[in-house]
Design an enzyme around this catalytic site. Structure first.
Site, mmCIF file in Angstrom:
data_model
loop_
_atom_site.group_PDB
_atom_site.id
_atom_site.type_symbol
_atom_site.label_atom_id
_atom_site.label_comp_id
_atom_site.label_asym_id
_atom_site.label_seq_id
_atom_site.Cartn_x
_atom_site.Cartn_y
_atom_site.Cartn_z
ATOM 1 N N GLU A 32 0.861 -1.190 0.000
ATOM 2 C CA GLU A 32 0.000 0.000 0.000
ATOM 3 C C GLU A 32 0.891 1.231 0.000
ATOM 4 O OE1 GLU A 32 -3.184 -0.160 -0.714
ATOM 5 O OE2 GLU A 32 -2.718 -2.282 -0.883
ATOM 6 N N CYS A 54 -1.839 9.335 3.970
ATOM 7 C CA CYS A 54 -1.836 8.937 2.554
ATOM 8 C C CYS A 54 -3.116 9.415 1.897
ATOM 9 C CB CYS A 54 -1.695 7.432 2.440
ATOM 10 S SG CYS A 54 -2.929 6.579 3.417
HETATM 11 P P1 NAD Z 1 8.738 4.757 3.574
HETATM 12 O O1 NAD Z 1 8.456 4.081 2.282
HETATM 13 O O2 NAD Z 1 9.869 5.670 3.651
HETATM 14 O O3 NAD Z 1 8.959 3.662 4.727
HETATM 15 C C1 NAD Z 1 7.994 2.656 4.999
HETATM 16 C C2 NAD Z 1 8.691 1.478 5.668
HETATM 17 O O4 NAD Z 1 9.577 0.865 4.733
HETATM 18 C C3 NAD Z 1 9.550 1.872 6.867
HETATM 19 O O5 NAD Z 1 9.397 0.905 7.882
HETATM 20 C C4 NAD Z 1 10.943 1.835 6.296
HETATM 21 O O6 NAD Z 1 11.943 1.615 7.254
HETATM 22 C C5 NAD Z 1 10.847 0.673 5.337
HETATM 23 N N1 NAD Z 1 11.872 0.622 4.279
HETATM 24 C C6 NAD Z 1 12.554 1.654 3.732
HETATM 25 N N2 NAD Z 1 13.397 1.193 2.787
HETATM 26 C C7 NAD Z 1 13.239 -0.155 2.726
HETATM 27 C C8 NAD Z 1 13.813 -1.183 1.938
HETATM 28 N N3 NAD Z 1 14.726 -0.925 1.017
HETATM 29 N N4 NAD Z 1 13.390 -2.454 2.134
HETATM 30 C C9 NAD Z 1 12.444 -2.743 3.057
HETATM 31 N N5 NAD Z 1 11.877 -1.797 3.840
HETATM 32 C C10 NAD Z 1 12.255 -0.521 3.677
HETATM 33 O O7 NAD Z 1 7.362 5.488 3.976
HETATM 34 P P2 NAD Z 1 7.074 6.377 5.266
HETATM 35 O O8 NAD Z 1 7.772 7.683 5.128
HETATM 36 O O9 NAD Z 1 7.268 5.597 6.498
HETATM 37 O O10 NAD Z 1 5.490 6.608 5.118
HETATM 38 C C11 NAD Z 1 4.932 7.575 4.303
HETATM 39 C C12 NAD Z 1 4.434 6.973 3.005
HETATM 40 O O11 NAD Z 1 3.500 5.935 3.279
HETATM 41 C C13 NAD Z 1 3.674 7.957 2.136
HETATM 42 O O12 NAD Z 1 4.045 7.782 0.801
HETATM 43 C C14 NAD Z 1 2.218 7.566 2.339
HETATM 44 O O13 NAD Z 1 1.352 7.932 1.294
HETATM 45 C C15 NAD Z 1 2.334 6.097 2.474
HETATM 46 N N6 NAD Z 1 1.187 5.512 3.159
HETATM 47 C C16 NAD Z 1 0.296 4.788 2.420
HETATM 48 C C17 NAD Z 1 -0.831 4.254 3.024
HETATM 49 C C18 NAD Z 1 -1.820 3.442 2.239
HETATM 50 O O14 NAD Z 1 -2.657 2.768 2.840
HETATM 51 N N7 NAD Z 1 -1.766 3.468 0.916
HETATM 52 C C19 NAD Z 1 -1.041 4.450 4.387
HETATM 53 C C20 NAD Z 1 -0.101 5.192 5.116
HETATM 54 C C21 NAD Z 1 1.006 5.709 4.498
#
Ligand code: NAD
Length: 531
Positions: free
Chosen positions: A300, A334
């Site tokens: 997501e 989001c």
């Molecule tokens: P992010 O993608 O930076 O991080 C999300 C998670 O992924 C964190 O736990 C991070 O440590 C991990 N991560 C980072 N690099 C990785 C890798 N290479 N391999 C595996 N894991 C890795 O996102 P964020 O800043 O934590 O959250 C904000 C984003 O989330 C926004 O884009 C928002 O729109 C989205 N979001 C989407 C929904 C939805 O339901 N669609 C809900 C909430 C947030």
């Protein structure tokens, strides 16, 4: 922590009652406000404590640490966490694999009872957990309440959904056969949540996993590991056996990447940015030695959500809906409205009213229950301020436009509205994830929908119109996973609004809906000849 052989917690009759959403706390009541202040005081006294990795029930310390800080007071440490590295991948996987042997075979009722018991404990500790969210991610009281209420809802709903799934059967019984369909667990899942719903999303993906009989390596976001640690404590107290959820804060790029790539990882439940989601999809698609399945990915991702406003819409509700959806939790949802697409005939009037409304938003330490707190961290603040500068060049600044220095030392940014933004410009296309609203003029409602659809995302959207015909057009043509009519585009409620987006917003998993648990299971069909 309980052992694998531990008896299930005492059976409640909770599952026999119909699912109901957890009610929100009314902070205008003096007793609720008093209780919240007391919880904030109590939790303030616990800030800065150290938390362990929990792998197979063992508590582990590492030399490297993650320091989670209060975005509203960056000098205040909320929690010190161990940092799982590549050397912890194998132990975490082995612990999860071992636990899977018994957890996956445990009667469903026992797994369901764990979720009901967790819901009870969450309710008992509700104000305390809200306080942790205020300190760790700068949510105000109502936003923190919504996050914890959603977590409770996930416990209650997924427990019932698991029971329902158990009763699904083959659609046809062939003569002379007994035909059955079972939903069985997948295996070990990597659960990788974001920081913005640090309790609800983290817990939702974990609960769906374990109620279906999977075991989990949980890697919370480095910006919000403390609330995840509290949730794992609650699962332990509720009777969760060792190794079912392995708590591993760590860097995404090293530990996160390594658990995604591991051959024994059966699935990845991720919520976060488009970039990281796509990267995970790619890593998961590569078959590595020892891997005997196609890894399932539940991804997501981001949004560029729009509210489309027709010329005949009720402006009072439009202004309220746009302001709340754009600036609630500092625009870091989001589902946040980052584009208001307004019929040109009412756009001046709309901007005048919106400016007035937005300038009444209070900014400051959310412990005092301001409307807006700080954005999550310094690099996010810099990125948002950079987008604001781009916006000033691409459009006309209506209000905001700077760091809110008067609010304090934290990462505070003024709620910012920029008008005259053109379709296809950067501000109109890219996810900013902060308190920045682009206002775009449309020639008419249909043109508004066309602009709204013209991004690579498709998460949430809303329309305001008095016309039934246009509502029907929006239902057909507005290509988003979650559409709202004559109301804001944030605030999805578990069960009522199953959540997940189209296109680059993700795999449309619809958390909180009737299809969600299927993603954490595989169906096994058995046809037995009657002899
Ligand atoms: P992010 O993608 O930076 O991080 C999300 C998670 O992924 C964190 O736990 C991070 O440590 C991990 N991560 C980072 N690099 C990785 C890798 N290479 N391999 C595996 N894991 C890795 O996102 P964020 O800043 O934590 O959250 C904000 C984003 O989330 C926004 O884009 C928002 O729109 C989205 N979001 C989407 C929904 C939805 O339901 N669609 C809900 C909430 C947030």
């Amino acid at each position: 922590m309980a052992t694998l052989e531990a008896p299930a917690p005492p059976r409640t009759r909770a599952h026999e009652a119909q699912f109901r959403n957890e009610p929100s706390v009314d902070f205008s009541r003096s007793d609720s406000a008093r209780e919240m202040r007391a919880a904030l005081d109590r939790v303030r006294g616990q800030l800065g404590r150290e938390y362990d990795l929990v792998i197979g029930g063992h508590r582990i310390r590492t030399a490297d640490k993650i320091r989670s800080v209060n975005p509203a007071r960056p000098s205040q440490i909320v929690g010190i966490h161990q940092k799982a590295g590549k050397e912890h991948v194998e132990p975490a996987m082995q612990a999860a694999l071992t636990a899977f042997e018994s957890w996956s075979r445990m009667p469903l009722e026992k797994r369901v009872e764990l979720l009901f018991r967790a819901a009870e404990l969450l309710r008992e500790r509700k104000f305390e957990l809200m306080a942790w969210l205020v300190y760790e991610v700068s949510k105000n009281w109502a936003e923190a309440d919504a996050d914890i209420a959603e977590t409770i809802d996930f416990c209650e709903l997924y427990a019932r959904e698991a029971l329902r799934l158990e009763n699904v059967d083959a659609l046809v019984q062939l003569p002379g056969e007994h035909d059955q369909l079972f939903y069985i667990p997948l295996g070990v899942g990597a659960v990788i949540p974001p920081w913005n719903f640090p309790c609800a999303i983290m817990a939702g993906m974990t609960l769906a996993s374990i109620v279906c009989g999977n075991t989990v390596i949980l890697k919370p976001s480095s910006d919000s590991p403390t609330i995840a640690g509290k949730f794992v404590e609650i699962l332990e107290e509720a009777g969760m056996p060792e190794g079912v959820v392995n708590f591993c804060p760590g860097s995404g790029a090293s530990f996160g990447d390594a658990i995604v790539a591991h051959p024994k990882t059966r699935y990845i439940a991720f919520t976060g940015s488009r970039e990281v989601g796509l990267h995970i999809n790619k890593v998961a698609a590569d078959r590595v030695p020892g891997q005997i399945w196609i890894k399932r990915t539940i991804l997501e991702m981001g949004g560029k959500d729009a509210i489309v406003v027709d010329a005949d819409a009720d402006l009072d509700s439009v202004v309220e809906g746009v302001a709340t959806a754009a600036f609630g939790f500092q625009g870091q949802k989001c589902s946040a409205c980052s584009r208001a697409i307004i019929d040109e005939r009412i756009s001046d009037k709309f901007l005048e009213r919106l400016k007035d409304r937005v300038e009444r938003i209070s900014i400051g330490d959310p412990a005092t229950n301001t409307n807006m707190g700080a954005v999550i961290n310094e690099s996010s603040m810099k990125s948002i301020l950079n987008y604001i500068e781009i916006g000033k060049r691409e459009g006309r600044l209506i209000t905001g436009g700077e760091r809110a220095t008067k609010a304090g030392e934290g990462f505070f940014i003024q709620p910012t509205v920029i008008a005259d933004i053109q379709p296809k410009s950067k501000l109109e296309q890219e996810e900013i994830f902060g308190p920045v609203l682009a206002v775009i003029k449309s020639r008419n409602f249909e043109h508004g929908l066309e602009i709204a659809n013209d991004t690579e995302f498709g998460l949430t959207g809303a329309v305001y119109t008095g016309s039934r015909e246009k509502i029907e057009i929006a239902k057909r043509e507005f290509h988003v996973g979650n559409l709202y009519i004559n109301r804001k585009c944030t605030g999805a409620i578990v069960g009522a609004h199953p959540f997940g987006g189209f296109n680059m917003s993700g795999t449309d998993s619809k958390a909180g809906g009737p299809d969600y648990l299927n993603l954490f299971t595989q169906a096994k069909s058995v046809g037995e000849k009657i002899i």
